[in-house]
Scaffold this active site. Structure first.
Site, PDB file in Angstrom:
ATOM      1  N   LYS A 166      -3.587 -19.285  -5.918  1.00 17.93           N
ATOM      2  CA  LYS A 166      -3.655 -18.934  -7.333  1.00 17.93           C
ATOM      3  C   LYS A 166      -2.924 -17.622  -7.585  1.00 17.93           C
ATOM      4  O   LYS A 166      -2.185 -17.478  -8.572  1.00 17.93           O
ATOM      5  CB  LYS A 166      -5.125 -18.799  -7.735  1.00 17.93           C
ATOM      6  CG  LYS A 166      -5.369 -18.897  -9.219  1.00 17.93           C
ATOM      7  CD  LYS A 166      -5.423 -20.341  -9.652  1.00 17.93           C
ATOM      8  CE  LYS A 166      -5.854 -20.459 -11.088  1.00 17.93           C
ATOM      9  NZ  LYS A 166      -6.149 -21.850 -11.454  1.00 17.93           N
ATOM     10  N   TYR A 214       0.757  11.061  -3.006  1.00 23.18           N
ATOM     11  CA  TYR A 214      -0.594  11.396  -2.557  1.00 23.18           C
ATOM     12  C   TYR A 214      -0.821  12.879  -2.820  1.00 23.18           C
ATOM     13  O   TYR A 214      -0.422  13.388  -3.860  1.00 23.18           O
ATOM     14  CB  TYR A 214      -0.775  10.976  -1.098  1.00 23.18           C
ATOM     15  CG  TYR A 214      -2.218  10.765  -0.718  1.00 23.18           C
ATOM     16  CD1 TYR A 214      -3.029   9.905  -1.454  1.00 23.18           C
ATOM     17  CD2 TYR A 214      -2.788  11.450   0.347  1.00 23.18           C
ATOM     18  CE1 TYR A 214      -4.362   9.719  -1.136  1.00 23.18           C
ATOM     19  CE2 TYR A 214      -4.126  11.278   0.681  1.00 23.18           C
ATOM     20  CZ  TYR A 214      -4.909  10.413  -0.072  1.00 23.18           C
ATOM     21  OH  TYR A 214      -6.232  10.233   0.251  1.00 23.18           O
TER      22      TYR A 214
END
EC number: 1.1.1.40
Length: 416
Positions: free
Chosen positions: A99, A44
């Protein structure tokens, strides 16, 4: 072997599976060290500014510094969920998570499921197009026809990543691979075969289009919907149905269309193919009854009436299961590995031929063990590979990559 609507026992087991030990089927994992302040400074602020600036200067660097190149979105509005119909976006989420699970399991592709509560095609397209840059590819799922055709076409035009409606093209690819092999075993060719498809939705239209691309003659493709044979004298046909409209004739019903047919394809609903109609078909027919969980005709009935037939279903408890999982993970794997801008016809045809070819190769022992079989070889009860065959990734994805490069939609060359 009859598979009925889910029993109380299956319902209980399925709900327990989805709830425990934590709800849902997906999670997020961290792929970089994140243990101390040095790691945090890279992950970060301030270190993250460097890839931000690099991507700002060259957007293609998003593939170098983020997960974009291995990330697929499964996106639905829930208007055509499995065989359950218009369940709504939120109710379709378990299917979209499923899926995503298959993408990860079979092709090691990361996947976010996104449920968009919007039925109007233009608004749905606008929503998806605005977030498309996050992903390396988009798998559209469970979107009702005819809106699915408009949505896919519009997103393909707007996005520079593969956009693929699996209910259309995944079904078509696996079906056509199985059909090529079944016809070969029956001593027939796609060019000469007369094909009747009941079901003129997403899967039916796409399957007939792909069969045509593979060499089927338009005059041999008979599409049937709830009103009967689609013909040029019927008013109000959609442009998709109009592609397959036959000249007016006395053959106006499914039974009429089946007279002299070589192939029956069912992509519609349970019990629509009566056993007495099977005698109308040519010798050595191919019968693909793909409605789930109850096919258009049960395989044991079809085989009893026509012992010269090759029969396939969408179910795992019968031979010759026509299942999209044979295609979509590996199609996307190949497309993303060469950073394809789209999934084009050449890539679909390559996937068809790769699947058909793999079914003719010796089946490895682990696949036999997984399916509790002593042997499997190319023949009437084995015309398409099994979903757990580990060779699918290399075989299908490799063929797709080559087609993407050769057809000019790949940004990268074939990996060495």
């Amino acid at each position: 072997m009859n598979e009925q609507i889910p029993s109380h026992t299956l319902r209980t087991a399925a709900l327990h599976y989805h709830e425990f030990p934590r709800p849902g089927k997906l999670g997020v994992s961290i792929t970089k060290p994140c243990e101390g302040p040095e790691d945090l400074a890279l992950a970060y602020s301030p270190g993250v500014a460097e890839p931000v600036l690099a991507i700002q200067e060259n957007p293609q660097d998003a593939y170098r510094y983020t997960s974009k190149g291995n990330l697929v979105a499964v996106i639905s509005n829930g208007t055509a969920v499995l065989g359950l119909g218009d369940c709504g976006a939120l109710a379709g989420k378990p299917v979209m998570e499923g899926k995503a699970l298959l993408f990860k399991k079979f092709a090691d592709l990361d996947c976010f499921d996104i449920e968009v509560d919007e039925r109007e095609p233009k608004t749905f397209v606008e929503t998806v197009a605005r977030i498309a840059g996050t992903f390396g590819g988009i798998n559209l799922e469970d979107i009702a026809a005819p809106a699915c055709f408009e949505i896919e076409e519009a997103l393909q035009a707007r996005c520079d990543i593969p956009v693929f409606h699996d209910d259309q093209h995944g079904t078509a690819i696996v079906l056509c691979a199985a059909l090529l092999n079944a016809l070969e075993l029956q001593g027939k060719t796609l060019e000469d075969a007369r094909i009747v498809c009941v079901g003129a939705g997403a899967a039916g239209i796409a399957s007939m289009r792909l069969a045509r691309s593979l060499g089927a003659k338009p005059e041999h493709l008979w599409l049937v919907d709830r009103q009967g044979v689609i013909s040029t004298d019927r008013p109000g046909l959609s442009k998709e149905k109009s592609e397959f409209a036959q000249a007016p004739s006395e053959r106006k019903t499914l039974a009429g269309a089946l007279a002299g047919a070589d192939v029956f394809i069912g992509l519609s609903g349970p019990g629509l193919l009566r056993e007495e109609w099977l005698g109308l078909m040519n010798e050595k027919p191919v019968i693909f009854a793909l409605s789930n969980p109850v096919p258009e005709i049960m395989p044991e009935i079809a085989k009893r009436v026509r012992n010269d037939a090759i029969v396939g279903t969408g179910r795992s408890d019968y031979p010759n299961q026509v299942n999209n999982v044979l295609c979509f993970p590996f199609l996307f794997r190949g497309a993303l590995d060469v950073r394809a801008r789209s999934i084009n016809e050449a890539m679909k045809l390559a996937a068809v031929r790769a699947l058909a070819e793999l079914a003719k190769q010796p089946v490895p022992a682990p696949v036999l063990a997984a399916y509790k079989q002593n042997s499997l070889s190319f023949g009437p009860d084995y015309i398409i590979p099994k979903p757990l065959d580990p060779r699918l990734r290399e075989h299908v994805a490799g063929a797709v990559m080559r087609a993407a490069v050769e057809s000019g939609v790949a940004r990268l060359p074939l990996p060495r």
